[in-house]
Design an enzyme around this catalytic site. Sequence first.
Site, PDB file in Angstrom:
ATOM      1  N   ARG A 198       0.812  -1.191   0.000  1.00 39.43           N
ATOM      2  CA  ARG A 198       0.000   0.000   0.000  1.00 39.43           C
ATOM      3  C   ARG A 198       0.866   1.271   0.000  1.00 39.43           C
ATOM      4  O   ARG A 198       0.706   2.142  -0.840  1.00 39.43           O
ATOM      5  CB  ARG A 198      -0.870  -0.007   1.246  1.00 39.43           C
ATOM      6  CG  ARG A 198      -1.788   1.172   1.426  1.00 39.43           C
ATOM      7  CD  ARG A 198      -2.544   0.980   2.724  1.00 39.43           C
ATOM      8  NE  ARG A 198      -3.065  -0.366   2.752  1.00 39.43           N
ATOM      9  CZ  ARG A 198      -4.189  -0.721   2.137  1.00 39.43           C
ATOM     10  NH1 ARG A 198      -4.894   0.184   1.498  1.00 39.43           N
ATOM     11  NH2 ARG A 198      -4.595  -1.955   2.195  1.00 39.43           N
ATOM     12  N   THR A 199       1.789   1.336   0.937  1.00 43.25           N
ATOM     13  CA  THR A 199       2.625   2.529   1.047  1.00 43.25           C
ATOM     14  C   THR A 199       3.512   2.685  -0.183  1.00 43.25           C
ATOM     15  O   THR A 199       3.644   3.770  -0.749  1.00 43.25           O
ATOM     16  CB  THR A 199       3.495   2.449   2.323  1.00 43.25           C
ATOM     17  OG1 THR A 199       2.641   2.241   3.444  1.00 43.25           O
ATOM     18  CG2 THR A 199       4.286   3.723   2.525  1.00 43.25           C
ATOM     19  N   LYS A 239      24.335  -8.478   1.549  1.00 38.61           N
ATOM     20  CA  LYS A 239      25.792  -8.519   1.414  1.00 38.61           C
ATOM     21  C   LYS A 239      26.500  -7.722   2.499  1.00 38.61           C
ATOM     22  O   LYS A 239      27.697  -7.481   2.428  1.00 38.61           O
ATOM     23  CB  LYS A 239      26.202  -8.008   0.034  1.00 38.61           C
ATOM     24  CG  LYS A 239      25.688  -8.875  -1.101  1.00 38.61           C
ATOM     25  CD  LYS A 239      26.208  -8.405  -2.448  1.00 38.61           C
ATOM     26  CE  LYS A 239      25.522  -9.176  -3.571  1.00 38.61           C
ATOM     27  NZ  LYS A 239      25.745  -8.576  -4.880  1.00 38.61           N
ATOM     28  N   ARG A 283      11.442   2.324   3.574  1.00 35.83           N
ATOM     29  CA  ARG A 283      10.814   1.628   4.698  1.00 35.83           C
ATOM     30  C   ARG A 283      11.814   0.605   5.209  1.00 35.83           C
ATOM     31  O   ARG A 283      12.420  -0.124   4.427  1.00 35.83           O
ATOM     32  CB  ARG A 283       9.537   0.922   4.258  1.00 35.83           C
ATOM     33  CG  ARG A 283       8.750   0.389   5.449  1.00 35.83           C
ATOM     34  CD  ARG A 283       7.491  -0.317   5.036  1.00 35.83           C
ATOM     35  NE  ARG A 283       6.591  -0.533   6.134  1.00 35.83           N
ATOM     36  CZ  ARG A 283       5.506   0.189   6.383  1.00 35.83           C
ATOM     37  NH1 ARG A 283       5.206   1.196   5.600  1.00 35.83           N
ATOM     38  NH2 ARG A 283       4.740  -0.067   7.420  1.00 35.83           N
ATOM     39  N   HIS A 328       5.349   6.624  10.261  1.00 36.80           N
ATOM     40  CA  HIS A 328       5.717   7.254   9.005  1.00 36.80           C
ATOM     41  C   HIS A 328       4.925   8.514   8.762  1.00 36.80           C
ATOM     42  O   HIS A 328       3.715   8.533   8.793  1.00 36.80           O
ATOM     43  CB  HIS A 328       5.754   6.316   7.807  1.00 36.80           C
ATOM     44  CG  HIS A 328       4.514   5.589   7.461  1.00 36.80           C
ATOM     45  ND1 HIS A 328       3.896   5.764   6.262  1.00 36.80           N
ATOM     46  CD2 HIS A 328       3.800   4.677   8.137  1.00 36.80           C
ATOM     47  CE1 HIS A 328       2.854   4.952   6.205  1.00 36.80           C
ATOM     48  NE2 HIS A 328       2.772   4.285   7.316  1.00 36.80           N
TER      49      HIS A 328
END
Lengths: 308, 308, 308
Positions: free
Chosen positions: B54-55, B83, B104, B132
């Site tokens: 969604r975001t 890595k 995110r 957020h």
Amino acid sequence: MLKGRSLIEPMDLSLEELDELLNLAGKIIENPSAYADVCKGKILATLFYEPSTRTRLSFEAAMLRLGGSVMGFSSADSSSAAKGESVADTIRTIACYADIAAMRHPKEGAPMVAAMSTDMPVINGGDGGHQHPTQTLTDLLTIRTLKGRLDNFTIGLCGDLKFGRTVHSLIKALSRYDNIKFVLISPEELRIPDYIREEILIKNKIEFKEVERLENVMDELDVLYMTRVQKERFFNEADYIRLKDSYILDSEKMKSAKSDMIVLHPLPRVNEISTEIDSDPRAAYFKQAKYGMFVRMALIMELLGVEI
Amino acid sequence: MLKGRSLIEPMDLSLEELDELLNLAGKIIENPSAYADVCKGKILATLFYEPSTRTRLSFEAAMLRLGGSVMGFSSADSSSAAKGESVADTIRTIACYADIAAMRHPKEGAPMVAAMSTDMPVINGGDGGHQHPTQTLTDLLTIRTLKGRLDNFTIGLCGDLKFGRTVHSLIKALSRYDNIKFVLISPEELRIPDYIREEILIKNKIEFKEVERLENVMDELDVLYMTRVQKERFFNEADYIRLKDSYILDSEKMKSAKSDMIVLHPLPRVNEISTEIDSDPRAAYFKQAKYGMFVRMALIMELLGVEI
Amino acid sequence: MLKGRSLIEPMDLSLEELDELLNLAGKIIENPSAYADVCKGKILATLFYEPSTRTRLSFEAAMLRLGGSVMGFSSADSSSAAKGESVADTIRTIACYADIAAMRHPKEGAPMVAAMSTDMPVINGGDGGHQHPTQTLTDLLTIRTLKGRLDNFTIGLCGDLKFGRTVHSLIKALSRYDNIKFVLISPEELRIPDYIREEILIKNKIEFKEVERLENVMDELDVLYMTRVQKERFFNEADYIRLKDSYILDSEKMKSAKSDMIVLHPLPRVNEISTEIDSDPRAAYFKQAKYGMFVRMALIMELLGVEI
């Protein structure tokens, strides 16, 4: 003119073709906005059978900065490979949709098979031991742009020179230019393979020396190319403890380097370059990442035969 | 002017900056086609170290609707994180390719580190407890657009007020406006944390009350902000059984609500809002998702310093 | 005019609508550059709850070739489905961001539910048994383009006719045209289901025969549609050994085929068509993949109501 060709091995390009490519990259660097629409309507497929965010995004940014579009997959899980389809069939299908493809594959030779199965240009984005020609192109463009030339300098290659394909490709590529002197810095067990030493360096009468400690040669270098040395590669713990700091570049070692030396690294780094170096004007590894995008822009244009 | 800045915490913006941003979002809502090309040639990198469709899609749609391009990854598996590369190095590399990034990350503070490591604007798309700022911006734009103002109203916040960061951010953001009255509806064990009660509400002399049952306060609310109450959050089964229906919004409860009340929800919902409400004109949670895209369009424009 | 509609079942289109769609696809094939910008500013969401690179990239290429943009996800892992959101809620949210969606879902009926939950056009990209109407549209466009008509020919359908939904859909679709003769080639245990035989073929008085060996009917066919026969589908090992070569198309079998017969396959293939056939001008399965992109271009245009 590279139109319609594929790029599988770093040495697939003649010196002239390489020159043309780097010239175009240079022009793009000077005036990127002039190239912002040249690939409008073209599609790049990024076929990454194993993840490599850096390489994939560099290709994607290159195409987007040329005004083209991108589609693809970023791991084998989300590809048709699971259904048992051959690489040849996959690329023939992709060629129905896209204009050019960049492929990374865990199996050596897969991009070659792909290139041979279609007329669409295919760029090897790494196969098996992660040979990928666009890293070598990136290295060459970076040196040429920052040093102004691809001949007459001394380059130190430091770290794991045995397994590091990036280093092998760069040695081969630079050995085609005049008066390059190689300083090969590695522990005994990670020296360059014989075939590079004999077939490339000795055969072509190229000046080189092999040393164990970076600090002893810093002042000789015009370019220092760092790679990682993994602990697992050492034969014994004692060697590792004795030598590990030699392969970590820090401010102290930078003190003895020339004022116009440049430090390169293919990235990602772990700890082989201390972050305290990042702000040193000689640290060029993030610039190198940027040049990686520019050289891919030039490559995509050349293979598609797109002109400004 | 936010040009070149990053957005990490919801409170990073002054009231004036926020006002400018919401004004721009309002203009975009009125005439989106006027903004369809303002980010042509710009690239947004969506760096999602944990999935959030969604975001991510809201950010991507925002950039695409501005005429820009998008690239990135949607889970840590397909990133270089495996890595061992640092967030700082990753963002510096991404900054070679892209013009702005939305990140995110499961680790709190990662977007902050990223923002501090580059000149490229970085937007926090959720870190750790999923704070957020663009959710808060979305909530503010929705209320402002649908109620016509960000002051002088009573807002009910219902559900898990203890762990819900979205709710905490919204309380902080709204507490900067005049005459907002908070009705905090939650089970005893999920009341807002003390620091919100003391440091924000009491300290700023903001009117609020804490109640246990939604049905008792429906008729007082101008805005109802629903969140989910997870069964696992309750201390005991008896409480859960006694209270669970209080935190489910249905037609019955809506009967006592004002005719111009609006219902918000950050989505996804599970069962805390009955789908029978979806066709009620007061149900605004899908409009809210749409406003989320518009506010991100405004944010991207502001951070890039792009003007119409 | 299909504007605003969804496409869930292959038979959702009337003959007239189908004709209009295939006509548009034909025009696009003739002059693709005339359509390069018709979807500028439009966004296609590719919602793939299970991976299907081929189908997804075909949709994405279609949208990109129309000048539109694409966003989405390629597996359920990176979607909100994990958070327990309903398909209805997901599609309503996506409809806030995108203009049209293509959905593939492991659960039969999910695309239908999605289509019923939003005004945004939804295209079924495969659900459950992998019924997907755009494969049928692809098959029809390929036959019409390469044979010049959709009536008056004999088509052989070879392989697993019992479980292959692609085949069932194609039979239903072609049975609406005049004078199509079906030759159904399969092992006894993989014959077409009764409901196809009775409800479609016999009821509509369509000429057909069922045979066990491909080699016996090659010379009768105008079109040969190959599908895979999986070993696991056979009842016993003896049957499999006796018959398996009958369902592999090779040069030998092609010798007895008409010179203008075309070979189709929905791809991916494993070994049911020998690669030695690939260079035979009658092998049309990669052209078919290309037509798949063109028919999706036409479909997206029609559902969006976009005109040239």
